[in-house]
Design a protein around this motif. Structure first.
Motif, PDB file in Angstrom:
ATOM      1  N   UNK A 311       0.789  -1.242   0.099  1.00 12.02           N
ATOM      2  CA  UNK A 311      -0.023   0.018  -0.013  1.00 12.02           C
ATOM      3  C   UNK A 311       0.894   1.295   0.039  1.00 12.02           C
ATOM      4  N   UNK A 312       0.567   2.021  -1.115  1.00 16.03           N
ATOM      5  CA  UNK A 312       1.325   3.339  -1.184  1.00 16.03           C
ATOM      6  C   UNK A 312       0.556   4.357  -1.889  1.00 16.03           C
ATOM      7  N   UNK A 313       0.989   5.488  -1.723  1.00 16.09           N
ATOM      8  CA  UNK A 313       0.503   6.766  -2.638  1.00 16.09           C
ATOM      9  C   UNK A 313       0.347   6.580  -3.849  1.00 16.09           C
ATOM     10  N   UNK A 314      -0.930   7.194  -4.462  1.00 14.89           N
ATOM     11  CA  UNK A 314      -1.057   7.034  -6.020  1.00 14.89           C
ATOM     12  C   UNK A 314      -1.307   8.586  -6.616  1.00 14.89           C
ATOM     13  N   UNK A 315      -1.072   9.098  -7.602  1.00  9.98           N
ATOM     14  CA  UNK A 315      -1.564  10.219  -8.269  1.00  9.98           C
ATOM     15  C   UNK A 315      -2.998  10.578  -7.886  1.00  9.98           C
ATOM     16  N   UNK A 316      -3.225  11.765  -7.754  1.00 12.24           N
ATOM     17  CA  UNK A 316      -4.647  12.113  -7.445  1.00 12.24           C
ATOM     18  C   UNK A 316      -5.031  12.128  -6.202  1.00 12.24           C
TER      19      UNK A 316
END
Length: 388
Positions: A311-316
């Motif tokens: 799990x990690x960051x994603x654009x938007x």
């Protein structure tokens, strides 16, 4: 005339070579990008001041094996506890990390308060069209998002974001320029979740109308030339260790292996992970109760880290869970930042080498299923430093 990447020895001279676009100092060595006729390339190959020369070759992302939205995932990313980052008193404070990837979404909440120094080498501009770079950066130093912890080294406050893969893929010229930039900006740790695309190079040559044997031969020549360049570049990095200016370079081992029952084969870590002086990283599965190695993970790595359902960051502003050695690599980069902070406090010399040694010495082997051995997981599962 074709473009060539040239690496000169420290304080060497290329009297016959004019300075051109892309020239820059790399420590006391010089990385030069030039268009040259074939006869000039042969002459340079005999110049004792030239360490390596090669045409650029295609690069590609170490693509995730799966990608799913993560709305159902609650709690911290499971890799945090697996590498013991939740128990470590270190945060990576004062450590400068470089991520060479697809760029970053700087507006994501995971990067609030972090100085993101972006540099585009693709010609497409800053930002992240893909999401891969944002995800990797989030695992290394991302801040908590709505109470969920995703980042290993949350104390990192200055990151170098080199965009070396664009919408039209990338090439080794962009990658070498990104490495040069990271060194010139005094990066302590460099994380790369990408690879040299030998099959793509062959396919491109065939599409250009070349016979298959010639297309393969030319791709192999480019691959070997870029390997020599990368090894020479890592040698240049190592010479900076006397000034404590050498960065630690970490790369994903690759996702080309297939360990399933129907199709079982293992492929060794690919470039740039296989280059001399680079720490290659394999992908571990969730413990049940012992850890396994992901079906896709390439063999002969130095270290292993969580690489499935990460799990990690994603654009938007989103969060996403994906899998790959690409996701394992930033776990090691984050843990390396924690070790860097600790060893710097202890005034340890040759920090990059010392951090690499501690990563290997403190990695855990006994936590893996007996179905796997050191050829699968290397020194073992990467582990964060505990209290002194």
């Amino acid at each position: 005339m074709d473009r060539y990447i040239i690496l000169k020895k420290p304080f060497g001279s290329l009297k016959s070579l004019k300075r051109g676009v892309g020239n820059g100092e790399l420590g006391s060595a010089s990385l030069v990008i030039e268009r040259l006729p074939r006869h000039a390339v042969a002459d340079l190959g005999r110049d004792p001041d030239v360490l390596a020369i090669s045409k650029p070759m295609m690069t590609k992302l170490v693509r995730p094996i799966q990608a799913t939205t993560a709305h159902s995932i609650t709690g911290d990313a499971w890799g945090i506890a697996s590498v013991n980052a939740h128990l470590s008193p270190y945060t990576g404070a004062g450590v400068k990390v470089a991520v060479l990837d697809t760029g970053i979404d700087p507006a994501h909440a995971a990067f609030a308060g972090i100085n993101l120094q972006q540099q585009d080498f693709t010609g497409e501009g800053n930002g992240d069209f893909d999401g891969h770079g944002t995800h990797c950066a989030g695992t290394i130093f991302g801040q908590d998002v709505e109470g969920q912890r995703i980042g290993i080294a949350r104390g990192v406050d200055h990151a170098l974001i080199g965009k070396v893969i664009g919408q039209n893929s990338g090439n080794s010229e962009m990658l070498f320029q990104g490495l040069q930039w990271a060194l010139s900006e005094r990066a302590n740790i460099i994380s790369m979740s990408l690879g040299f695309d030998f099959p793509g190079e062959v396919e491109q040559n065939i599409k250009a109308g070349w016979p298959a044997d010639l297309a393969t031969s030319q791709a192999l020549e480019a691959f070997c030339g870029n390997l020599r360049l990368f090894d020479a570049l890592m040698g240049m990095f190592k010479t900076q260790s006397i000034f404590n200016a050498a960065p630690l370079v970490i790369a994903a081992a690759g996702n080309e292996s297939r360990r399933s029952i129907d199709s079982t084969y293992r492929i060794a870590a690919s470039l740039p992970a296989a280059a001399e002086g680079v720490l290659s990283v394999a992908a571990a599965t969730r413990p049940a109760p012992l850890y396994g190695i992901a079906d896709f993970s390439n063999s002969l790595p130095h270290l292993t880290a969580p690489g499935v359902d990460v799990l990690s960051a994603w654009p938007g502003g989103e969060m996403k869970s994906i899998a790959g050695t690409s996701m394992a690599c930033p776990h090691v980069a984050g843990v390396a930042a924690l070790w860097w902070e600790r060893l710097r406090e202890m005034r340890t010399p040759h920090l990059a080498q010392a951090v690499a040694s501690h990563l290997a010495a403190h990695a855990r082997k006994g936590c893996f299923s007996p179905d796997f051995d050191a050829s699968d997981f290397g020194h073992g599962l990467v582990t964060a430093p505990a209290s002194v």
